[in-house]
Design an enzyme around this catalytic site. Structure first.
Site, short mmCIF file in Angstrom:
data_model
loop_
_atom_site.label_atom_id
_atom_site.label_comp_id
_atom_site.label_asym_id
_atom_site.label_seq_id
_atom_site.Cartn_x
_atom_site.Cartn_y
_atom_site.Cartn_z
N ALA A 277 0.85 -1.19 0.00
CA ALA A 277 0.00 0.00 0.00
C ALA A 277 0.88 1.24 0.00
CB ALA A 277 -0.91 -0.02 1.22
N PHE A 279 0.44 4.94 0.14
CA PHE A 279 -0.47 6.06 0.38
C PHE A 279 0.20 7.25 1.06
CE2 PHE A 279 -3.55 2.32 1.23
CZ PHE A 279 -3.72 2.10 -0.14
N GLY A 285 1.09 12.64 6.30
CA GLY A 285 0.57 11.65 7.24
C GLY A 285 -0.86 11.27 6.90
N SER A 286 -1.77 11.49 7.87
CA SER A 286 -3.18 11.14 7.67
C SER A 286 -3.95 12.18 6.86
CB SER A 286 -3.86 10.95 9.04
OG SER A 286 -3.28 9.88 9.74
N GLU A 402 -12.29 0.38 7.30
CA GLU A 402 -12.93 -0.42 8.34
C GLU A 402 -12.23 -1.77 8.47
OE1 GLU A 402 -17.45 1.42 7.89
OE2 GLU A 402 -16.97 -0.55 7.06
N ILE A 499 7.62 -7.04 34.67
CA ILE A 499 7.73 -8.29 35.41
C ILE A 499 9.10 -8.93 35.18
CG2 ILE A 499 6.85 -10.66 35.51
CD1 ILE A 499 4.03 -9.44 34.96
N GLU A 525 -2.27 2.78 10.68
CA GLU A 525 -3.69 2.61 10.35
C GLU A 525 -4.55 3.64 11.08
OE1 GLU A 525 -4.62 0.85 7.97
OE2 GLU A 525 -2.94 -0.51 7.68
#
Length: 544
Positions: A277, A279, A285-286, A402, A499, A525
């Protein structure tokens, strides 16, 4: 056991009333005239994102209750499941009342949203109050960890023999072919071996949701979730390998021409074609509306020029789903391309004319590698335009968000489970002051919450997947699933490393890798802040 289930059922209406009150309070701030004001939404991000987290938390409790009820119907609901339910409801209700973390140093409190009176009403609800008390009981947390520590399981069947068989198959495959080798691959910064890719392809991993007519399995997003979760439990790189095939398959399946479907889907489903992908851009960025990479039509095809970044598996891929500008400004000027490219090698990662790139070194999420790419007149064929229509790229991409976010939630759940497994194993094996670490309350408290939150996140992801499989719009549900699961993966990894103590900080320790892998989940995402914005917008736009 049944008493806890009855309390949870009784508490849900009060929890929903509280979430509704939060929504109305934020709606009054950002949509005073009934129509959402984007400027007000930006100015009220703290409140809006607080609403998103409140709604997500209540949705997670819906999922926990549904999980427990389904287990009870199957006869799988026992003391351990009752402990999970009590701890989950009690802890999350207490956070809603006193302060809900929306990041490591940001807390949303009812008074900040103007719903202090609604919080008081929630606290006064008898079922909620009883669950808050039960969830805070240290004996419940100790008993839950003792159950798991003794080899006891927790209900996970989905009541479908086929789906349960898929989970079992991929769990066994992961335990045998991925988990023992993942840390070595990570330390070597090695690409996922071709032999493993071939094995995954033979299982049908890359064609889970592609129609059988094109060589896929024709399954739904729920099955995709199960497969992704189990692979990511071994290594996020393996669980993420199918993401690009999922995105490309969905893009082509939804918007491709018949010829494009016939050309590309069989190869993607079989694993012969590895897509990537393309993009994201360095400055945006977004913010896709300001995307600058441009594609210009010519006599023999398209010439693509521009820069892209954070492109996963770019060198070894065969096909790029590439977003570029063919028209004017804004989203309406974007188009999606199916741009083939030759696979690169270690010595020559980008042999195609007009295309160059460099690797971005990363803390974790290895196995496919990240790249910056530069296109300078890169040639794409005349039929590369997805669907054969310009200006549809943003709409086409939005339809895949989605599924991509649901799959990312599933990846996060797998990482969260692995962090818990490592934390539990170390706590049982490591002795301090004459006894195992797991005997100490602060340690088994951590482990108990890791189990509870992972189940809550898993069930929220499954719910979003089911909604998608029903053909319903689920951008809010998918955003909620990713938002919570990413936080749980990071929290589990952080606590598991704690831990381990200093030993966990060593590079040779597997938990060090899991921590690095978990951190990316809150970013890609759609970062957590983007998810919260999407959820808030969707909630405010929705009327009961």
């Amino acid at each position: 056991m049944s008493a806890t289930l009855d309390l949870a059922r009784a508490a849900i209406p009060a929890l929903h009333r509280f979430a509704d009150a939060a929504r109305e309070a934020v709606r009054a701030r950002v949509a005073p005239g009934g129509t959402l004001d984007p400027a007000r939404l930006d100015a009220e991000q703290r409140a809006a994102h607080g609403l998103a987290w409140i709604a997500t938390t209540v949705a997670a409790l819906d999922g926990l209750l549904a999980w427990a009820e389904a287990a009870a119907v199957r006869g799988d609901y026992g003391d351990a499941e009752a402990h999970v339910l009590a701890i989950g409801f009690g802890e999350y209700a207490a956070q809603l009342l006193g302060g809900l973390p929306i990041s490591a140093n940001e807390i949303v409190r009812p008074a900040q949203l103007g719903i202090a009176a609604d919080a008081a009403a929630l606290a006064a609800d008898p079922a909620v109050a009883a669950l808050v008390d039960a969830g805070a009981d240290p004996q419940a947390r100790a008993a839950l960890v003792a159950h798991v520590r003794g080899g006891g399981g927790l209900a996970e069947s989905l009541g479908d023999e086929t789906i349960d068989a898929i989970r079992d198959q991929y769990r066994r495959f992961t335990a045998d072919r991925i988990t023992p080798f993942a840390h070595g691959w990570h330390l070597a910064d090695a690409l996922i071996p071709d032999a493993l890719i071939a094995e995954l392809a033979a299982l049908g991993t890359f064609g889970v949701c592609i129609a059988p007519d094109f060589g896929g399995l024709g399954l739904g997003k729920l099955e995709m979730c199960i497969i992704t979760e189990e692979l990511s439990r071994g290594w996020i790189g393996a669980g993420s390998l199918g993401t690009r095939s999922e995105i490309a398959g969905e893009l082509i399946g939804l918007a491709g021409t018949p010829e494009q479907k016939a050309q590309w889907l069989p190869g993607i489903a079989s694993g012969a074609v590895l897509p990537t992908a393309v993009f994201t851009e360095p400055a945006n960025g977004s913010d896709l509306a300001n995307l600058a990479t441009r594609a210009v039509a010519g006599a023999e095809g398209w010439a693509i020029s521009g820069a892209k970044t954070w492109i996963t598996h770019a060198a070894r891929s065969d096909l790029m789903t590439l977003l570029a500008r063919t028209g004017g400004p804004g989203n309406a000027g974007l188009s999606m391309f199916l741009a083939p490219k030759p696979r690169g090698t270690e010595d020559d990662p980008f042999p195609a004319p007009g295309m160059s790139g460099g690797e971005i070194g990363v803390l974790g999420y290895r196995g496919m590698r990240e790249y910056e790419l530069v296109f300078d007149g890169f040639a794409a064929p005349a039929d590369a335009l997805l669907g054969g229509e310009e200006g549809q790229g943003f709409r086409q991409l939005m339809k895949t968000f989605e599924g991509a976010r649901i799959q990312t939630a599933a990846r996060a759940v797998g990482v969260a489970w692995r962090a818990f497994e490592l934390g539990l194993a170390y706590a049982v094996e490591r002795r301090q002051f004459g006894r195992p670490l797991a005997d100490f309350p602060r340690v088994h408290d951590k482990l108990a919450m890791m189990v509870v939150e992972t189940i809550a996140a898993r069930e929220l992801a499954y719910f979003a997947a089911r909604e998608k499989d029903k053909g319903r719009r689920c951008d809010v549900e998918a955003g909620m699933a990713k938002l919570l699961a990413a936080r749980v993966a990071w929290s589990n990894a952080d606590n598991a490393l704690q831990i381990h103590g200093g030993n966990g900080y060593a590079l040779e320790s597997e938990i060090s890798r899991v921590l690095c892998d978990a951190r990316i989940l809150n970013i890609f995402e759609g970062a957590a802040e983007i998810q919260a914005q999407v959820i808030a917008r969707g909630l405010i736009a929705t009327r009961n």
